[in-house]
Design a protein around this motif. Structure first.
Motif, PDB file in Angstrom:
ATOM      1  N   LEU A  44       0.949   7.527 -17.209  1.00  0.00           N
ATOM      2  CA  LEU A  44       0.565   6.527 -16.216  1.00  0.00           C
ATOM      3  C   LEU A  44       1.609   5.430 -16.106  1.00  0.00           C
ATOM      4  CD1 LEU A  44      -3.271   6.167 -16.937  1.00  0.00           C
ATOM      5  CD2 LEU A  44      -2.211   7.166 -14.921  1.00  0.00           C
ATOM      6  N   GLU A  45       2.160   5.035 -17.233  1.00  0.00           N
ATOM      7  CA  GLU A  45       3.155   3.974 -17.232  1.00  0.00           C
ATOM      8  C   GLU A  45       4.469   4.443 -16.614  1.00  0.00           C
ATOM      9  OE1 GLU A  45       4.948   0.376 -17.665  1.00  0.00           O
ATOM     10  OE2 GLU A  45       2.832   0.856 -17.975  1.00  0.00           O
ATOM     11  N   ARG A  46       4.904   5.661 -16.956  1.00  0.00           N
ATOM     12  CA  ARG A  46       6.205   6.141 -16.507  1.00  0.00           C
ATOM     13  C   ARG A  46       6.176   6.764 -15.115  1.00  0.00           C
ATOM     14  NH1 ARG A  46       8.786  10.043 -20.787  1.00  0.00           N
ATOM     15  NH2 ARG A  46      10.436   9.952 -19.205  1.00  0.00           N
ATOM     16  N   HIS A  47       5.085   7.500 -14.814  1.00  0.00           N
ATOM     17  CA  HIS A  47       5.068   8.278 -13.578  1.00  0.00           C
ATOM     18  C   HIS A  47       3.928   7.915 -12.630  1.00  0.00           C
ATOM     19  CE1 HIS A  47       8.066  10.626 -15.622  1.00  0.00           C
ATOM     20  NE2 HIS A  47       7.221  11.046 -16.536  1.00  0.00           N
ATOM     21  N   GLY A  48       2.952   7.155 -13.097  1.00  0.00           N
ATOM     22  CA  GLY A  48       1.862   6.716 -12.229  1.00  0.00           C
ATOM     23  C   GLY A  48       0.688   7.668 -12.144  1.00  0.00           C
ATOM     24  N   HIS A 506      -5.562  11.597 -12.895  1.00  0.00           N
ATOM     25  CA  HIS A 506      -5.766  10.194 -13.248  1.00  0.00           C
ATOM     26  C   HIS A 506      -4.572   9.401 -12.731  1.00  0.00           C
ATOM     27  CE1 HIS A 506      -9.044  11.244 -16.096  1.00  0.00           C
ATOM     28  NE2 HIS A 506      -8.312  12.331 -16.286  1.00  0.00           N
ATOM     29  N   VAL A 507      -4.826   8.480 -11.815  1.00  0.00           N
ATOM     30  CA  VAL A 507      -3.747   7.745 -11.147  1.00  0.00           C
ATOM     31  C   VAL A 507      -3.771   6.282 -11.575  1.00  0.00           C
ATOM     32  CG1 VAL A 507      -2.884   6.951  -8.902  1.00  0.00           C
ATOM     33  CG2 VAL A 507      -3.651   9.303  -9.176  1.00  0.00           C
ATOM     34  N   LYS A 508      -2.609   5.710 -11.670  1.00  0.00           N
ATOM     35  CA  LYS A 508      -2.460   4.294 -12.003  1.00  0.00           C
ATOM     36  C   LYS A 508      -3.346   3.453 -11.086  1.00  0.00           C
ATOM     37  CE  LYS A 508       1.408   1.214 -13.118  1.00  0.00           C
ATOM     38  NZ  LYS A 508       2.894   1.075 -13.068  1.00  0.00           N
ATOM     39  N   PRO A 509      -4.269   2.663 -11.632  1.00  0.00           N
ATOM     40  CA  PRO A 509      -5.268   1.971 -10.792  1.00  0.00           C
ATOM     41  C   PRO A 509      -4.678   0.982  -9.794  1.00  0.00           C
ATOM     42  CG  PRO A 509      -5.368   1.229 -13.088  1.00  0.00           C
ATOM     43  CD  PRO A 509      -4.487   2.421 -13.062  1.00  0.00           C
ATOM     44  N   GLU A 510      -3.482   0.483 -10.061  1.00  0.00           N
ATOM     45  CA  GLU A 510      -2.878  -0.481  -9.127  1.00  0.00           C
ATOM     46  C   GLU A 510      -2.414   0.177  -7.828  1.00  0.00           C
ATOM     47  OE1 GLU A 510      -0.581  -1.109 -12.831  1.00  0.00           O
ATOM     48  OE2 GLU A 510      -2.557  -0.196 -12.620  1.00  0.00           O
ATOM     49  N   HIS A 511      -2.321   1.512  -7.836  1.00  0.00           N
ATOM     50  CA  HIS A 511      -1.832   2.207  -6.649  1.00  0.00           C
ATOM     51  C   HIS A 511      -2.981   2.436  -5.658  1.00  0.00           C
ATOM     52  CE1 HIS A 511       2.063   3.995  -8.552  1.00  0.00           C
ATOM     53  NE2 HIS A 511       2.015   2.684  -8.595  1.00  0.00           N
ATOM     54  N   ASN A 512      -2.854   1.860  -4.490  1.00  0.00           N
ATOM     55  CA  ASN A 512      -3.891   1.937  -3.465  1.00  0.00           C
ATOM     56  C   ASN A 512      -3.723   3.177  -2.592  1.00  0.00           C
ATOM     57  OD1 ASN A 512      -5.312  -0.446  -4.141  1.00  0.00           O
ATOM     58  ND2 ASN A 512      -3.752  -1.693  -3.136  1.00  0.00           N
ATOM     59  N   TRP A 513      -4.722   3.427  -1.780  1.00  0.00           N
ATOM     60  CA  TRP A 513      -4.722   4.614  -0.923  1.00  0.00           C
ATOM     61  C   TRP A 513      -5.655   4.354   0.255  1.00  0.00           C
ATOM     62  CZ3 TRP A 513      -9.420   7.060  -0.133  1.00  0.00           C
ATOM     63  CH2 TRP A 513     -10.444   6.693  -1.013  1.00  0.00           C
ATOM     64  N   GLU A 565       1.408  -0.296  -4.292  1.00  0.00           N
ATOM     65  CA  GLU A 565       0.784  -1.582  -4.610  1.00  0.00           C
ATOM     66  C   GLU A 565       0.592  -2.463  -3.388  1.00  0.00           C
ATOM     67  OE1 GLU A 565       2.724  -3.483  -7.883  1.00  0.00           O
ATOM     68  OE2 GLU A 565       2.679  -1.695  -9.141  1.00  0.00           O
ATOM     69  N   GLU A 566       0.815  -1.909  -2.203  1.00  0.00           N
ATOM     70  CA  GLU A 566       0.561  -2.671  -0.983  1.00  0.00           C
ATOM     71  C   GLU A 566      -0.936  -2.955  -0.853  1.00  0.00           C
ATOM     72  OE1 GLU A 566       2.324  -0.914   2.468  1.00  0.00           O
ATOM     73  OE2 GLU A 566       4.179  -0.418   1.421  1.00  0.00           O
ATOM     74  N   GLN A 567      -1.264  -4.097  -0.327  1.00  0.00           N
ATOM     75  CA  GLN A 567      -2.656  -4.541  -0.236  1.00  0.00           C
ATOM     76  C   GLN A 567      -3.262  -4.319   1.144  1.00  0.00           C
ATOM     77  OE1 GLN A 567      -4.297  -5.612  -3.082  1.00  0.00           O
ATOM     78  NE2 GLN A 567      -2.347  -4.880  -3.934  1.00  0.00           N
ATOM     79  N   SER A 568      -2.450  -3.863   2.088  1.00  0.00           N
ATOM     80  CA  SER A 568      -2.964  -3.620   3.436  1.00  0.00           C
ATOM     81  C   SER A 568      -1.978  -2.734   4.182  1.00  0.00           C
ATOM     82  CB  SER A 568      -3.164  -4.934   4.193  1.00  0.00           C
ATOM     83  OG  SER A 568      -1.910  -5.587   4.391  1.00  0.00           O
ATOM     84  N   ILE A 569      -2.432  -2.202   5.311  1.00  0.00           N
ATOM     85  CA  ILE A 569      -1.550  -1.475   6.225  1.00  0.00           C
ATOM     86  C   ILE A 569      -1.573  -2.189   7.564  1.00  0.00           C
ATOM     87  CG2 ILE A 569      -1.918   0.737   5.075  1.00  0.00           C
ATOM     88  CD1 ILE A 569      -3.822   1.427   7.434  1.00  0.00           C
ATOM     89  N   ARG A 570      -0.544  -1.929   8.362  1.00  0.00           N
ATOM     90  CA  ARG A 570      -0.499  -2.595   9.669  1.00  0.00           C
ATOM     91  C   ARG A 570      -1.460  -1.931  10.640  1.00  0.00           C
ATOM     92  NH1 ARG A 570       4.196  -2.194  12.408  1.00  0.00           N
ATOM     93  NH2 ARG A 570       5.215  -0.704  11.004  1.00  0.00           N
ATOM     94  N   SER A 571      -1.348  -0.601  10.780  1.00  0.00           N
ATOM     95  CA  SER A 571      -2.217   0.105  11.725  1.00  0.00           C
ATOM     96  C   SER A 571      -2.070   1.599  11.503  1.00  0.00           C
ATOM     97  CB  SER A 571      -1.860  -0.243  13.177  1.00  0.00           C
ATOM     98  OG  SER A 571      -0.547   0.189  13.477  1.00  0.00           O
ATOM     99  N   VAL A 572      -2.915   2.362  12.177  1.00  0.00           N
ATOM    100  CA  VAL A 572      -2.808   3.815  12.145  1.00  0.00           C
ATOM    101  C   VAL A 572      -2.860   4.325  13.578  1.00  0.00           C
ATOM    102  CG1 VAL A 572      -5.308   4.177  11.888  1.00  0.00           C
ATOM    103  CG2 VAL A 572      -3.719   5.944  11.153  1.00  0.00           C
TER     104      VAL A 572
END
Length: 600
Positions: A44-48, A506-513, A565-572
């Motif tokens: 998780l630390e090295r590869h996420g 199991h993905v690094k929790p800071e990574h958003n989707w 780690e982005e907190q938002s997207i512009r649009s889809v």
């Protein structure tokens, strides 16, 4: 020391060893658990991300069995029957949870439909749903399946392709399946290794492409002649026909292959994918062909397909194309094409191909350049499947490549005899009687699957061992799905003549989707062929709703984007198959958004 004393000592030592086993096992389990936690933390630390094999714990015990063909081919049976382990993902009962379907290939062995129970476990319901017992003498052996709502009922229907009779099963509101093959007008016999759904003419109904491998006149279970092998290792011209069946909207299909230009070659097609690669609005078809060159068929306004493989850059060097995956590898809002081939050190180094668009040759024909070597994803092994998937949710699509052909007796090798045959003339290679017996020899077996992680800067690095994914079975088909509702892409790997493997991601929790579940109105209900462009800070990236791709696989219908780690997207931006374009902003991360096609 007397014999009696020596025997007593031996018995005592054996007894002490036996009673120590439970303590030793417990200690080993504790050490294993500690190592697992440490390995996951490091990954998780090295590869996420980190992959955990959960196959047994979630209730999956499926083992694929290969087809047993005509006894005239038994001396090379593992090579002939080297495919058939397939996995496709579907939410067949519309409960919002991804299920998956696995094909078997031996007569009498059942296919499996694993229903997601929502509690982290799965139950095989194929028999009660009527899609289990499908490997039947006279009908054929299952090679794979795809799902699509061909009648726009709101439920995903099942198409099964075989070496033999293809089958269509209508989904009865998630409560069972009805076989509708004859009324649908499908042919009696195709030796197919691939099929995909697409709406080639954009009329709102899914059409069906089926790729032939062995010639359709060959009955692999009752041969009339052993002259059924490829007539050339590089430019074989005696493979099966490719078919396009147009959906008439009334439950029937019509073969339009010849009139749209898809009957013009007899290459040995192993995999197919369809996506709009030139922004024309119409889905194009890309084929990975064994024993020859790959092909791109550009869709000309739903009227015919133009074979532009050579002109587009793909059709110069004959290889052993086995898988097609399409993705935006550089986040440049354009599709690249990944095709796997064979690499065996000291014998055959074809290399995998990563084709990226460089320019337009004409208004609708793109030109591609192979940069697999530059990006580090060229040299694999016997690559049966190559799947684009963002495994660590950092916003860059990675590559999972399934390797391994035939693993048999260790320290044996069939390559020398194989090379002697394929290097012969047409009369030699075409006749199976000329192929030396395999005699349980290994043929590019015991290979480890590769996980190439995209660094977002133009390079991939191989990380399978360090993330828990160093599987060395004879893998064929790979699908991804959010099986446990965590927002990460878990993996299902189907292995030839071996057990399936399920990996929880199991993905690094800071990574958003963010994810999108599309439903067509003017377009086909499954929204297959829709392109989704995610506009983020600094770039735009595109994905599409797939009707099947890679090798004999289909991943979850919902389209998933990692955003790091982005907190938002512009649009889809959603480009529907009908031509409708929707732009939506203000969407929350870490959830799937259901988007229904606008009617105005």
């Amino acid at each position: 020391m007397t014999k009696e004393v020596r025997n007593k000592i031996i018995v005592t030592l054996i007894f002490l060893f036996l009673i120590s086993i439970p303590f030793g096992m417990k200690k080993y389990e504790e050490i294993t658990s500690d190592h697992f936690d440490a390995d996951m933390e490091m990954a998780l630390e090295r590869h996420g991300f980190f992959l955990e094999d959960v196959t047994e714990s979630i209730g999956v015990n499926f083992v694929h069995r290969r087809a047993t063909v005509d006894e005239k081919l038994h001396h090379i049976l593992p090579q002939i029957s080297s495919v058939g382990a397939s996995v496709t993902v579907v939410d067949f009962n519309n409960d919002g949870l991804p299920d998956f379907y696995l094909t078997n290939s031996e007569f009498g062995e059942n296919n499996a439909l694993y229903m997601n129970m929502g509690d982290g476990t799965f139950v095989d319901v194929a028999e009660e749903m009527g899609v289990a017992d499908l490997n039947i003498p006279g009908y054929g052996a299952s090679m794979g399946s795809i799902w699509g709502d061909y009648n726009n009922s709101g439920y995903e229907d099942l198409f099964l392709y075989r070496w033999g009779k293809p089958e269509l099963f209508r989904n009865e509101n998630g409560e069972g399946f009805t076989r509708v093959t004859e009324e649908a007008g499908l042919p009696d016999h195709i030796n197919a290794n691939t099929a995909i759904w697409l709406d080639y003419n954009r009329n709102g109904y899914l059409d069906l492409f089926i790729g032939g491998y062995y010639h359709e006149d060959v009955n692999l279970f009752d041969l009339s002649s052993t002259q059924m092998m490829p007539d050339s290792y590089e430019y074989a011209t005696n493979g099966g026909l490719n078919y396009l069946f147009e959906n008439q909207g009334d439950g029937t299909f019509v073969d339009v292959s010849e009139q749209v230009g898809l009957h013009e070659s007899r290459r040995w097609t192993l995999a197919a994918a369809a996506a709009d690669i030139n922004d024309s609005g119409y889905p194009d078809i890309i084929l990975a062909n064994d024993y020859g060159v790959d092909e791109i068929f550009i869709n000309r306004n739903g009227e015919y397909f133009l074979n532009t493989g050579h002109e587009a850059g793909l059709g110069f060097v004959p290889k052993s194309g086995m898988s097609v995956s399409i993705g935006d590898v550089m986040n440049q809002n354009s599709f690249a094409i990944y095709i796997t081939n064979i690499s065996e050190a000291g014998v055959l180094m074809q290399g995998n191909n990563l084709w990226v668009p460089t320019r337009q040759i004409s208004e609708d024909i793109p030109r591609f350049r192979n940069i697999a070597g530059n990006m580090g994803v060229e040299i694999g092994d016997w690559g049966y499947a190559g799947k684009f998937v963002d495994l660590n949710n950092n916003g860059n699509i990675d590559l999972y490549v399934a390797n391994g052909y035939v693993s048999d007796e260790p320290d044996t090798d069939y390559w020398y005899d194989y090379a002697r045959v394929v290097g012969g003339n047409r009369a030699v290679i075409i006749d199976a009687n000329n192929w030396p017996a395999m005699n349980k020899r290994t043929f590019s077996g015991y290979q480890t699957n590769k996980i190439w992680l995209n660094d977002g800067a133009g390079r991939f690095r191989e990380v399978a061992r360090s993330v828990g994914g160093d599987l060395n079975l004879d893998s064929r088909s790979v699908a991804y799905a959010d099986l446990f509702g965590t927002g990460s892409m878990d993996l299902i790997v189907a292995n030839q003549h071996q057990p399936v493997k399920i990996y929880r991601n199991h993905v690094k929790p800071e990574h958003n989707w963010i994810g999108f579940k599309l439903e067509g109105t003017k377009s086909n209900r499954s929204a297959i062929g829709a392109t989704i462009i995610l506009h983020r800070e600094g770039n735009s990236t595109r994905k599409y709703v797939s009707g099947g791709d890679a090798f004999s696989s289909q991943s979850q219908r919902a389209v998933h984007f990692g955003v790091g780690e982005e907190q938002s997207i512009r649009s889809v931006e959603i480009r529907w198959p009908s031509g409708t374009v929707q732009n939506i902003d203000g969407l929350e991360l870490k959830q799937y958004h259901k988007i229904i096609e606008a009617t105005e």
